[in-house]
Scaffold this active site. Structure first.
Site, short mmCIF file in Angstrom:
data_model
loop_
_atom_site.label_atom_id
_atom_site.label_comp_id
_atom_site.label_asym_id
_atom_site.label_seq_id
_atom_site.Cartn_x
_atom_site.Cartn_y
_atom_site.Cartn_z
N ASN A 140 13.18 -2.17 -1.40
CA ASN A 140 12.66 -0.89 -0.95
C ASN A 140 11.28 -1.17 -0.36
O ASN A 140 10.72 -2.25 -0.56
CB ASN A 140 12.58 0.08 -2.12
CG ASN A 140 12.37 1.50 -1.66
OD1 ASN A 140 12.56 1.84 -0.49
ND2 ASN A 140 11.96 2.36 -2.58
N TYR B 74 17.94 5.25 4.70
CA TYR B 74 18.35 5.06 3.30
C TYR B 74 19.81 4.68 3.21
O TYR B 74 20.65 5.21 3.93
CB TYR B 74 18.14 6.35 2.51
CG TYR B 74 16.69 6.73 2.32
CD1 TYR B 74 15.83 5.91 1.62
CD2 TYR B 74 16.20 7.91 2.86
CE1 TYR B 74 14.49 6.25 1.44
CE2 TYR B 74 14.86 8.28 2.68
CZ TYR B 74 14.03 7.44 1.97
OH TYR B 74 12.72 7.79 1.80
N ARG C 255 18.07 -4.75 -4.89
CA ARG C 255 17.92 -4.15 -3.57
C ARG C 255 16.45 -4.23 -3.20
O ARG C 255 15.60 -4.51 -4.05
CB ARG C 255 18.38 -2.69 -3.55
CG ARG C 255 17.49 -1.77 -4.35
CD ARG C 255 18.03 -0.35 -4.37
NE ARG C 255 17.84 0.34 -3.10
CZ ARG C 255 16.80 1.13 -2.82
NH1 ARG C 255 15.86 1.33 -3.70
NH2 ARG C 255 16.71 1.73 -1.65
N HIS D 248 14.56 10.88 -8.96
CA HIS D 248 14.61 10.66 -7.52
C HIS D 248 14.47 11.97 -6.75
O HIS D 248 14.61 11.97 -5.52
CB HIS D 248 15.93 9.99 -7.12
CG HIS D 248 16.02 8.55 -7.54
ND1 HIS D 248 16.86 8.10 -8.53
CD2 HIS D 248 15.34 7.45 -7.12
CE1 HIS D 248 16.70 6.79 -8.70
NE2 HIS D 248 15.79 6.37 -7.86
N TYR E 251 7.33 11.27 3.75
CA TYR E 251 7.50 10.94 2.33
C TYR E 251 6.77 9.66 1.95
O TYR E 251 6.19 9.55 0.87
CB TYR E 251 9.00 10.79 2.01
CG TYR E 251 9.26 10.30 0.62
CD1 TYR E 251 8.92 11.09 -0.49
CD2 TYR E 251 9.81 9.04 0.37
CE1 TYR E 251 9.14 10.65 -1.77
CE2 TYR E 251 10.03 8.59 -0.92
CZ TYR E 251 9.70 9.40 -1.98
OH TYR E 251 9.91 8.95 -3.26
N LYS E 252 6.75 8.69 2.83
CA LYS E 252 6.08 7.43 2.52
C LYS E 252 4.58 7.49 2.80
O LYS E 252 3.88 6.49 2.59
CB LYS E 252 6.74 6.28 3.30
CG LYS E 252 8.18 5.98 2.80
CD LYS E 252 8.77 4.76 3.45
CE LYS E 252 10.24 4.53 3.07
NZ LYS E 252 10.44 4.04 1.71
N GLU F 296 9.28 -3.66 -2.50
CA GLU F 296 9.73 -3.75 -3.88
C GLU F 296 11.06 -4.50 -3.93
O GLU F 296 12.04 -4.07 -3.33
CB GLU F 296 9.93 -2.36 -4.48
CG GLU F 296 8.63 -1.59 -4.62
CD GLU F 296 8.81 -0.15 -5.05
OE1 GLU F 296 7.79 0.52 -5.30
OE2 GLU F 296 9.97 0.33 -5.12
#
Lengths: 195, 355
Positions: free
Chosen positions: B226, B38, B224, B194, B317-318, B266
């Protein structure tokens, strides 16, 4: 697992009157201001206090009673919340609103405050009493109250919900996500976490 | 180049979604280096960039019509995927203006906006729509202005109100999301919505990003990238429907992994809006299968290395644990260890044979 490291979980502080406030209204979920709700050295007399007796034989009292030190008693939590809506609709600038009680109670109070136009800096909350959670099922939107375990059966759709630390102040609830969505039936044992 | 829309492709059930060679090469591949962590990877959203996906304010591709149809289906099933809090009406009109003017300027063959004072006429040829309305008068549109225009755009959008030294997510059109719920998150502050993201809070990413975004200027949008991964080319991977799409994850096998598993990117854009001072956040979703990525030598090497070395908290998390190893095992034979160039450009304009 009790701290999942999620940052939307609210943090609480003992209540003290905010110096810039003109008048301080404290609403509590029980018959008295609970021990531990107020900061050290702060007296309940600094606030107009609204309490809940949890019984029916309570005479009415005016919604706009303003004096610090005054105590108004309500019959139930919905009774208090309804009066709070009326009160805030008629309030002027400078009111500070505080709430002390369980998490669902204080965030229901916050929701009413926000709808009335109070900002976050004009409110303060202390979490006292049970750690049990209100769970919002993200799949069916049903609410399951008084959850003390890591996994709970949804009161609406029956899914086994994992209780995430993700908290919505608007819904006054934590998120519940089906724990066995990927492999139905793979449900870990529930742990008692939020007593 | 003229876009050939594919109106009948699907993102659920039959999954007939597929990419042409041009569409693969314009993919905004999300990894500028061989490892991923990140960061506040924000840059000015200016035209031109490493792939063709960066050539418009709001990118339109061959999936435009099909994606708008998929969005209409999701909204018919769950109208709460589009919600805007009542104090955001000025931001709704700001959004309509920005998207209409941008699409008409970037794609004049597909979209036309004409104005006679406050009387505007909008023509959307790919969707066969023509609408005259009075700007600022919601009753002259068939639905509220934010919903009206975002039904005609690819990707999700949220509206952020700026007050109390913070950003609040006070509205959105969210039908193609990577597992977050507008119904749950609406009204939250920047750090609250978040909240579930691991590692980044501790690295100060959100503190810095919030400060940066609070100073975002009108006319100077930023962007950005993601990413996550999705099994099957499914746009609606919402928490609401997790019991519907979650079982897909258990269907990945070493035989079907390259076709089933998609890299989900994204292209996130942020615009300060002129009247409301709100921020419009665009979350444009691109799906490319591992098989299609493997047709670009640089991308297949890099995806292999990124997944192999990914931090365990990000894997969790993903939602990758069930199939990440299968993707790595599939790509490993095609990674010869040759160094890769910096940046995300494919470094080729032809594709290798499928592998």
């Amino acid at each position: 697992m009790s701290d999942q490291g999620i940052k939307s979980r609210p943090k609480y502080q003992p209540i003290a009157p905010e110096p810039a406030g003109r008048h301080h209204l404290l609403v509590v979920e029980g018959a008295e201001v609970p021990g531990g709700a107020l900061a050290e050295g702060v007296s309940p007399a600094a606030f107009e206090v609204w309490t809940v007796a949890h019984r029916s034989a309570v005479p009415g009292a005016p919604v706009m009673e303003e004096a610090a030190g005054a105590v108004r008693t309500f019959r139930s939590v919905p009774h208090l919340l309804g009066a709070l809506q009326e009160r805030l609709a008629r309030e002027r600038m400078g009111l500070r609103l505080y709430g002390a009680g369980t998490e669902p109670f204080v965030w229901d109070v916050f929701g009413i405050a926000q709808a009335a136009g109070l900002g976050r800096q004009e409110t303060g909350f202390a979490h006292v009493g049970t750690q049990a959670r209100r769970i919002f099922c993200v799949h069916c939107r049903a609410v399951t109250e008084n959850v003390s375990t890591s996994i709970v059966t949804c009161s609406g759709c029956g899914a086994s919900l994992f209780v995430r630390d993700h908290f919505s102040r608007r819904l006054a609830a934590f998120m519940g996500v089906q724990v066995d969505a990927e492999v139905p039936g793979e449900v870990p044992e529930a742990e008692e976490l939020y007593a | 180049m003229t876009l050939q829309f594919k109106p009948s492709e699907t993102f659920r059930d039959t999954f007939t979604y597929a990419k042409t060679a041009e569409d693969i090469l314009r993919f905004p591949f999300p990894f500028p280096e061989d490892e991923y962590m990140y960061s506040v990877n924000i840059e000015p959203h200016v035209k031109g960039g490493p792939t063709a996906a960066f050539q418009a304010v709001f990118d339109i591709d061959e999936h435009y019509v099909a994606e708008c149809r998929e969005r209409a289906k999701v909204l018919a099933e769950d109208p709460k995927r589009c919600q805007v809090l009542p104090h955001m009406m000025a931001a709704e009109w700001d959004t309509l203006e920005l998207i209409m003017e941008s699409l008409a300027a970037d794609y004049p063959e597909h979209f036309t906006l004409t104005k006679a004072g406050d009387l505007w006429t909008w023509v959307n040829r790919p969707l066969g729509l023509q609408q005259s309305f009075t700007f600022g008068k919601a009753e002259t549109l068939p639905c509220p202005p934010f919903e009206f225009i975002t039904r005609q755009a690819q990707g999700d959008f949220t509206l952020q109100d700026q007050r109390e030294d913070n950003l609040f997510v006070d509205g959105g059109m969210v039908t193609t999301q990577a597992d977050w719920s507008l119904e749950f998150d609406i009204g939250m502050t920047f750090h609250e919505w978040h909240g579930p993201v691991p590692l980044a809070h501790e690295k100060g990413v959100f503190d810095r990003a919030l400060k940066y975004l609070m100073r975002l200027q009108c006319g100077q949008p930023v962007r950005r990238l993601n990413w996550t991964m999705t099994v099957n080319p499914r746009l609606d991977t919402s928490p609401e429907n997790y019991p519907v799409w979650g079982p897909d994850k258990a269907t990945v096998t070493p035989e079907n992994v390259a076709e089933k598993v998609h890299l989900r990117v994204e292209l996130q854009t942020l615009f300060r809006l002129p009247r409301s001072n709100a921020i419009l956040f665009g979350i444009r979703c691109y799906l490319t299968s591992v098989a299609d990525i493997a047709r670009v030598p640089k991308w297949r090497r890099r995806l292999h290395r990124v997944l192999r070395d990914l931090h365990p908290d990000i894997i969790g998390y993903k939602g990758l644990p069930r199939y990440r190893q299968m993707v790595i095992d599939h790509l490993a034979p095609f990674d010869d260890g040759v160094p890769t160039s910096r940046g995300i450009a494919p470094d080729t304009d032809t594709l290798d044979a499928a592998r």
